[in-house]
Design a protein around this motif. Structure first.
Motif, PDB file in Angstrom:
ATOM      1  N   ARG A  35       0.867  -1.180   0.000  1.00 56.41           N
ATOM      2  CA  ARG A  35       0.000   0.000   0.000  1.00 56.41           C
ATOM      3  C   ARG A  35       0.903   1.230   0.000  1.00 56.41           C
ATOM      4  NH1 ARG A  35      -5.172  -0.177   2.257  1.00 56.41           N
ATOM      5  NH2 ARG A  35      -6.231   1.765   1.867  1.00 56.41           N
ATOM      6  N   PRO A  36       0.718   2.119  -0.962  1.00 60.94           N
ATOM      7  CA  PRO A  36       1.558   3.315  -1.001  1.00 60.94           C
ATOM      8  C   PRO A  36       1.165   4.292   0.107  1.00 60.94           C
ATOM      9  CG  PRO A  36      -0.101   3.403  -2.715  1.00 60.94           C
ATOM     10  CD  PRO A  36      -0.234   2.061  -2.059  1.00 60.94           C
ATOM     11  N   VAL A  37       2.137   5.102   0.523  1.00 69.74           N
ATOM     12  CA  VAL A  37       1.867   6.118   1.537  1.00 69.74           C
ATOM     13  C   VAL A  37       0.826   7.104   1.003  1.00 69.74           C
ATOM     14  CG1 VAL A  37       2.872   8.011   2.862  1.00 69.74           C
ATOM     15  CG2 VAL A  37       4.143   5.865   2.573  1.00 69.74           C
ATOM     16  N   SER A  38       0.990   7.481  -0.258  1.00 68.86           N
ATOM     17  CA  SER A  38       0.021   8.364  -0.906  1.00 68.86           C
ATOM     18  C   SER A  38      -0.758   7.554  -1.934  1.00 68.86           C
ATOM     19  CB  SER A  38       0.749   9.511  -1.617  1.00 68.86           C
ATOM     20  OG  SER A  38      -0.115  10.161  -2.513  1.00 68.86           O
ATOM     21  N   GLU A  39      -2.050   7.733  -1.958  1.00 66.39           N
ATOM     22  CA  GLU A  39      -2.865   6.997  -2.918  1.00 66.39           C
ATOM     23  C   GLU A  39      -3.048   7.772  -4.220  1.00 66.39           C
ATOM     24  OE1 GLU A  39      -6.338   5.218  -1.183  1.00 66.39           O
ATOM     25  OE2 GLU A  39      -5.226   4.612   0.591  1.00 66.39           O
ATOM     26  N   ALA A  40      -2.198   8.754  -4.444  1.00 70.82           N
ATOM     27  CA  ALA A  40      -2.299   9.584  -5.646  1.00 70.82           C
ATOM     28  C   ALA A  40      -2.083   8.772  -6.921  1.00 70.82           C
ATOM     29  CB  ALA A  40      -1.293  10.731  -5.577  1.00 70.82           C
ATOM     30  N   GLY A  41      -1.258   7.718  -6.849  1.00 66.53           N
ATOM     31  CA  GLY A  41      -0.967   6.932  -8.035  1.00 66.53           C
ATOM     32  C   GLY A  41      -1.900   5.755  -8.260  1.00 66.53           C
ATOM     33  N   VAL A  42      -2.909   5.620  -7.408  1.00 65.97           N
ATOM     34  CA  VAL A  42      -3.854   4.508  -7.541  1.00 65.97           C
ATOM     35  C   VAL A  42      -4.758   4.786  -8.736  1.00 65.97           C
ATOM     36  CG1 VAL A  42      -5.748   3.285  -6.415  1.00 65.97           C
ATOM     37  CG2 VAL A  42      -3.771   4.012  -5.076  1.00 65.97           C
ATOM     38  N   PRO A  43      -4.949   3.795  -9.615  1.00 65.62           N
ATOM     39  CA  PRO A  43      -5.801   4.013 -10.797  1.00 65.62           C
ATOM     40  C   PRO A  43      -7.199   4.519 -10.424  1.00 65.62           C
ATOM     41  CG  PRO A  43      -4.684   1.897 -10.940  1.00 65.62           C
ATOM     42  CD  PRO A  43      -4.405   2.444  -9.570  1.00 65.62           C
ATOM     43  N   ALA A  44      -7.710   5.394 -11.254  1.00 63.61           N
ATOM     44  CA  ALA A  44      -9.040   5.958 -11.030  1.00 63.61           C
ATOM     45  C   ALA A  44     -10.079   4.848 -10.941  1.00 63.61           C
ATOM     46  CB  ALA A  44      -9.394   6.919 -12.162  1.00 63.61           C
ATOM     47  N   GLY A  45     -10.979   4.955  -9.976  1.00 66.10           N
ATOM     48  CA  GLY A  45     -12.044   3.977  -9.809  1.00 66.10           C
ATOM     49  C   GLY A  45     -11.665   2.776  -8.963  1.00 66.10           C
ATOM     50  N   LEU A  46     -10.377   2.621  -8.655  1.00 67.89           N
ATOM     51  CA  LEU A  46      -9.932   1.494  -7.842  1.00 67.89           C
ATOM     52  C   LEU A  46      -9.849   1.941  -6.390  1.00 67.89           C
ATOM     53  CD1 LEU A  46      -8.921  -1.459  -8.011  1.00 67.89           C
ATOM     54  CD2 LEU A  46      -6.627  -0.523  -8.033  1.00 67.89           C
ATOM     55  N   LYS A  47     -10.528   1.237  -5.525  1.00 65.48           N
ATOM     56  CA  LYS A  47     -10.517   1.572  -4.101  1.00 65.48           C
ATOM     57  C   LYS A  47      -9.639   0.574  -3.358  1.00 65.48           C
ATOM     58  CE  LYS A  47     -14.929   3.903  -3.844  1.00 65.48           C
ATOM     59  NZ  LYS A  47     -14.453   5.115  -4.381  1.00 65.48           N
ATOM     60  N   LEU A  48      -8.737   1.108  -2.542  1.00 65.52           N
ATOM     61  CA  LEU A  48      -7.914   0.234  -1.716  1.00 65.52           C
ATOM     62  C   LEU A  48      -8.718  -0.165  -0.488  1.00 65.52           C
ATOM     63  CD1 LEU A  48      -4.397   1.911  -1.957  1.00 65.52           C
ATOM     64  CD2 LEU A  48      -5.388   0.079  -3.334  1.00 65.52           C
ATOM     65  N   PRO A  49      -8.585  -1.416  -0.048  1.00 63.09           N
ATOM     66  CA  PRO A  49      -9.415  -1.919   1.046  1.00 63.09           C
ATOM     67  C   PRO A  49      -8.971  -1.412   2.409  1.00 63.09           C
ATOM     68  CG  PRO A  49      -7.845  -3.572   0.366  1.00 63.09           C
ATOM     69  CD  PRO A  49      -7.679  -2.413  -0.579  1.00 63.09           C
ATOM     70  N   GLY A  50      -9.955  -1.210   3.295  1.00 64.56           N
ATOM     71  CA  GLY A  50      -9.658  -0.864   4.676  1.00 64.56           C
ATOM     72  C   GLY A  50      -8.859   0.412   4.794  1.00 64.56           C
ATOM     73  N   GLY A  51      -8.100   0.491   5.865  1.00 63.23           N
ATOM     74  CA  GLY A  51      -7.270   1.662   6.114  1.00 63.23           C
ATOM     75  C   GLY A  51      -5.803   1.347   5.883  1.00 63.23           C
ATOM     76  N   PRO A  52      -4.939   2.239   6.332  1.00 64.56           N
ATOM     77  CA  PRO A  52      -3.501   2.080   6.072  1.00 64.56           C
ATOM     78  C   PRO A  52      -2.883   0.851   6.721  1.00 64.56           C
ATOM     79  CG  PRO A  52      -3.907   3.921   7.563  1.00 64.56           C
ATOM     80  CD  PRO A  52      -5.239   3.447   7.073  1.00 64.56           C
ATOM     81  N   GLU A  53      -3.595   0.221   7.678  1.00 65.17           N
ATOM     82  CA  GLU A  53      -3.056  -0.991   8.316  1.00 65.17           C
ATOM     83  C   GLU A  53      -3.069  -2.195   7.380  1.00 65.17           C
ATOM     84  OE1 GLU A  53      -7.431  -0.784   9.407  1.00 65.17           O
ATOM     85  OE2 GLU A  53      -5.795   0.633   9.189  1.00 65.17           O
ATOM     86  N   TYR A  54      -3.819  -2.117   6.287  1.00 62.95           N
ATOM     87  CA  TYR A  54      -3.843  -3.203   5.293  1.00 62.95           C
ATOM     88  C   TYR A  54      -2.735  -2.938   4.280  1.00 62.95           C
ATOM     89  CZ  TYR A  54      -7.993  -4.823   7.563  1.00 62.95           C
ATOM     90  OH  TYR A  54      -8.853  -5.316   8.498  1.00 62.95           O
ATOM     91  N   ARG A  55      -1.516  -3.339   4.663  1.00 62.25           N
ATOM     92  CA  ARG A  55      -0.305  -2.968   3.937  1.00 62.25           C
ATOM     93  C   ARG A  55      -0.024  -3.842   2.708  1.00 62.25           C
ATOM     94  NH1 ARG A  55       1.997   0.611   3.253  1.00 62.25           N
ATOM     95  NH2 ARG A  55       4.123  -0.096   3.529  1.00 62.25           N
TER      96      ARG A  55
END
Length: 185
Positions: A35-55
């Motif tokens: 999981r990146p520190v910044s989610e700026a590079g995450v593809p549009a429409g893709l949601k990362l699960p949970g919070g930052p603890e899901y590494r």
């Protein structure tokens, strides 16, 4: 975010994978990321699960290999260990590489499937749990033969029994792998 795995921000994920005995060569072949520190590079429409603890991030891909969702795994011992994206009840991790004439080898754990595929075992798919969802059973009914290799604990045995009944009723030749030496998974 496979690149983040090999950068300083992914050091904890890389350490976790190495602590499980995976070599850097094997890790490089695994389809996982950090999981990146910044989610700026995450593809549009893709949601990362949970919070930052899901590494540790585990991608789910379409038949064509396109990234459609991501599951996350905690490394801190907290629960739940995995956070799945909504609407993934039909998905089997690894199903994107299965041909129609394949013989899927079904395991419980996402990491089990990822490591086996990276080691060269073909046709491995993961349920992500001991009990297959109705949607996952429907996907498996599309194949003529299936090998079940769920964990050898009580939950895995119960999941195996349920899957055997469901698949055999549908005419799928179903085989069960036996764990030797008391191995759980």
């Amino acid at each position: 975010r496979r690149r983040a795995l090999w950068e300083p921000e992914g050091a904890d994920v890389l350490d976790y994978l190495r602590s499980r005995g995976y070599s850097d060569d094997l890790i490089q072949r695994m389809d996982v990321g950090a999981r990146p520190v910044s989610e700026a590079g995450v593809p549009a429409g893709l949601k990362l699960p949970g919070g930052p603890e899901y590494r540790l991030l585990v991608p789910f891909r379409s038949r064509g290999g396109r990234l459609v969702a991501v599951a996350g795994r905690r490394l801190d011992g907290g629960e739940p260990r995995y956070m799945y994206p909504p609407g993934m009840g039909r998905a089997l991790l690894g199903q994107h590489v299965l041909r129609r004439d394949a013989v899927p080898v079904v395991v419980e754990g996402l990491m089990d499937a990822i490591v086996l595929e990276a080691a060269g075992v073909q046709g491995v798919v993961a349920l992500g749990r001991a009990q297959a969802s109705g949607g996952q059973i429907e996907v498996l009914r599309q194949y003529q033969r299936v090998v079940l290799a769920l964990d050898a604990d009580d939950a895995g045995r119960a999941g195996t029994e349920r899957l055997v009944r469901a698949l055999v009723r549908s005419g799928v030749k179903t085989y069960v792998a036996e764990w030797v030496g008391g191995a759980k998974d």
